[in-house]
Design a protein around this motif. Structure first.
Motif, mmCIF file in Angstrom:
data_model
loop_
_atom_site.group_PDB
_atom_site.id
_atom_site.type_symbol
_atom_site.label_atom_id
_atom_site.label_comp_id
_atom_site.label_asym_id
_atom_site.label_seq_id
_atom_site.Cartn_x
_atom_site.Cartn_y
_atom_site.Cartn_z
ATOM 1 N N ALA B 160 3.221 4.251 -2.131
ATOM 2 C CA ALA B 160 1.793 4.552 -2.248
ATOM 3 C C ALA B 160 1.042 3.337 -2.774
ATOM 4 N N ALA B 161 1.646 2.638 -3.742
ATOM 5 C CA ALA B 161 0.992 1.444 -4.288
ATOM 6 C C ALA B 161 0.837 0.386 -3.203
ATOM 7 N N ARG B 162 1.895 0.202 -2.423
ATOM 8 C CA ARG B 162 1.862 -0.770 -1.335
ATOM 9 C C ARG B 162 0.799 -0.371 -0.310
ATOM 10 N N PHE B 163 0.753 0.915 -0.024
ATOM 11 C CA PHE B 163 -0.225 1.450 0.918
ATOM 12 C C PHE B 163 -1.636 1.102 0.472
ATOM 13 N N ALA B 164 -1.896 1.361 -0.813
ATOM 14 C CA ALA B 164 -3.246 1.143 -1.325
ATOM 15 C C ALA B 164 -3.596 -0.337 -1.326
#
Lengths: 291, 373
Positions: B160-164
């Protein structure tokens, strides 16, 4: 006679039309390159000779059907089966992971279906996710599965088979859920009056009723499984198999090789679907279905 | 004595087993599980066990359980973040206990008989949602707790962090693959399949000849034409669209032809008594009758189209696109980026399917399967 009129003649005409369009398209698609070649060689062939040249190029944009047939025949029957070039060898590589994945997928699909039919909470919580899982392009995960499994030392057949499993469990699961639920309430009530237990109802009523559904969905699953195996071969760096043959062909622009690999894949697909169909017919006859 | 649900009993045992094997994690950093935190988790879980065992099968009990179990789960996950690989058996015992309680909660929820229609649809959403959330929680807990290497399986929070953090790249890939290749190919493929089906319907000879071939081609691994299309149409989205066209054409053809045969003899005879022409019959009777079949093909094609475009990108692309990103980031071992891209693909696929299904509901509102008859 009606079979001849209703099936064979129309199909033959359509196939002939496709071939005719193909040959004509081959002329036009190969013409620019052929003209360039002739200019360089300072040749000016007449129209007939030119058309003949477009159908006999070494690396044509669109190979003519007879070129593909020739290549297919040569690589299937005239090359030793153990050779890297042999389509039989490459088809076997793909077929083995297809079959393994298909077996996994069928078993997994049946297990999921049995769970869904017998455990109500699974029906409500798992079924939506199974359907949603198919809207995800699962093939996108293929390269990752292969690379990650290779990182922990699992290589060869299993990673490709897993991708096939992923693609083939879904039709089986959905078909089996339908099949296991297909006995109507009257039959279930009859089992009830016989004081049959859950297991007895399952083996004696639900399983026999689901067999036609199982084989119908297995036909879809085996075709999907083959697609999974072919795609699974792409990221492994083109070692062997129909997918590898396609990739190698695209690297060296050997179009005829690519087309004959495609033909090989199609033959394998048709044989697999037909085999599942034959087994299905056999099982149904054994179980007393009327022909 | 009344029987307790096996999930509750097992959860109780796991809670007690976890309590005997404290602490939850080895102290690697300054902030492992404090005594207060551990105690709170144990209390919440034991409380949840009591709630499930006290025979609360009502909505209130379920809501209470929803809160206690998930607060405990998130406290467990919060504690393990930053302490990867330090978890001890007690951590997994408590995680398993929380999972079993959530399972029990789901069973209770699915047995709940609700009067209100809105509540029922909420229930239909909540049960699979809970299941999905728990897959994520277990994934997070196990990858972080057992310290599974990042390149094998990154935890969902990292994805999710990478996505954001890489939204622009993901957006560009989405535009390239979905809005250019998939949509163009889907429209052309489905459109031409539909037109050819009408043509085949008009000429019975053509139908007899094409239907067996269409059925045959549907079973073939059409995806294999991807490298050929890349060779013909170049690296950009046109070649991917071409693959999508070929992949979507045959399901549309076969289903539309089948659908056009679906209207009954009575209705067709009625149209004849009205002296309606071929086209009038087609538009007023046969196409509406074929709509469920056509939408079925549109739904099948919505997933096929995404698969076709992504796989075609493995054979050569400009430096943008979902398939391209997946194959290059796998090569660079940025597995979190791959998962982010897969999440985008999943959302795009689901939205695509959802839009088609929504249009279907709006167009075929008269059909028994939609009316719920």
């Amino acid at each position: 006679m009606t079979a001849l009129r209703d099936r064979i003649i129309p199909v033959a005409v359509v196939v002939a039309a496709i071939l005719a369009v193909w040959y004509i398209a081959a002329i036009f698609m190969n013409a620019p390159y052929q003209r360039e070649l002739n200019d360089r060689a300072h040749e000016t062939p007449d129209l007939r000779a030119f058309i003949g040249q477009t159908w006999a190029q070494n690396k044509p944009t669109l190979p003519a059907p007879h070129q593909i047939a020739e290549n297919f025949f040569k690589n299937t029957f005239q090359v030793k089966i153990t050779s890297r070039r042999s389509l039989v060898y490459n088809s076997w590589v793909t077929l083995s992971s297809t079959l393994l994945g298909f077996a996994f997928g069928t078993v997994l699909g049946i297990l999921i279906a049995v769970g869904i039919v017998h455990v109500p909470v699974l029906d409500r919580s798992l079924m939506p996710w199974i359907i949603a899982s198919q809207t995800i392009p699962i093939l996108a995960i293929a390269p990752m599965v292969i690379v990650v499994l290779a990182a922990i030392g699992v290589t060869g057949l299993i990673p490709k088979a897993l991708i096939s499993t992923y693609l083939s469990f879904f039709p089986v699961a959905v078909g089996m859920v339908k099949g296991l639920r297909s006995p109507d309430i009257l039959h279930l009530d009859l089992m009830h009056t016989y004081n049959a237990g859950k297991a007895q109802t399952f083996w004696k009523l639900r399983v026999p009723a689901s067999v036609p559904f199982l084989f119908t969905s297995m036909k879809v699953a085996v075709a999907a499984s083959l697609v999974g195996a072919i795609v699974g071969e792409l990221p492994t760096g083109a070692v062997a198999g129909i997918g590898a043959k396609l990739l190698a062909g695209s690297y060296y622009s050997q179009t005829i090789d690519m087309w004959s690999a495609l033909v090989a894949g199609s033959v394998v697909a048709v044989l697999l679907v037909a085999a599942v169909g034959v087994v299905g017919r056999f099982v149904e006859l054994k179980m007393g279905a009327r022909p | 004595m009344r029987r307790f649900a096996w999930q509750s009993v097992l959860a109780l045992l796991l809670c007690l087993a976890g309590a005997t094997m404290l602490p939850l994690a080895d102290a690697v950093t300054a902030l492992p599980f404090t005594i207060a935190r551990t105690g709170a988790i144990e209390l919440l879980l034991l409380g949840s066990v009591v709630v499930t065992m006290s025979g609360v099968n009502r909505l209130g009990g379920a809501v209470l359980l929803l809160f206690t179990v998930h607060i405990a789960a998130f406290m467990l996950l919060g504690g393990i973040a930053g302490n990867e690989g330090a978890a001890r058996p007690s951590f997994f015992c408590l995680l398993a206990a929380a999972w079993l309680l959530a399972w029990r909660l789901n069973v209770v929820l699915s047995r709940l008989k609700l009067e209100n229609r809105g509540e029922r649809s909420l229930q239909r959403l909540a049960i699979p949602a809970l299941f999905g959330v728990w897959i994520l929680i277990l994934w997070e807990g196990i990858t972080r707790g057992a310290g599974i290497p990042f390149v094998l399986l990154p935890p969902p929070t990292a994805i999710a962090a990478r996505f954001a953090s890489s939204l622009p790249i993901l957006g560009a890939d989405l535009v390239q693959t979905v809005f250019k290749a998939v949509l163009a190919g889907y429209v052309i493929g489905c459109g031409s399949g539909f037109v050819v089906a009408i043509l085949a319907d008009r000429v019975p000879f053509l139908r007899k000849g094409m239907l067996p071939i269409g059925n045959l081609v549907s079973a073939l691994p059409i995806i294999g034409i991807a490298p050929i299309m890349v060779m013909w149409f170049g690296f950009d989205w046109q070649s991917k669209a071409a693959v999508v066209v070929v992949m979507t054409f045959f399901p549309m053809l076969v289903n539309t032809v089948a659908g056009l045969a679906a209207s009954g003899h009575m209705e067709r005879d009625l149209m004849r008594t009205y002296a309606s022409s071929y086209w009038q019959t087609l538009f007023k009777l046969r196409l509406p009758a074929a709509a469920p079949f056509i939408f079925n093909a549109l739904k099948i094609n919505s997933t096929l189209a995404l698969i076709g475009a992504i796989v075609a990108e493995f054979f050569g692309t400009p430096i943008v696109g979902m398939g391209f990103r997946i194959s290059t980031e796998v090569g660079r071992m940025n597995i979190d980026m791959v998962w982010a891209e897969i999440a985008v693909a999943a959302v795009a696929g689901s939205v695509f399917y959802g839009v088609v299904a929504f249009v279907e509901r709006a167009v075929t509102f008269w059909h028994p399967s939609i009316r719920g008859g």
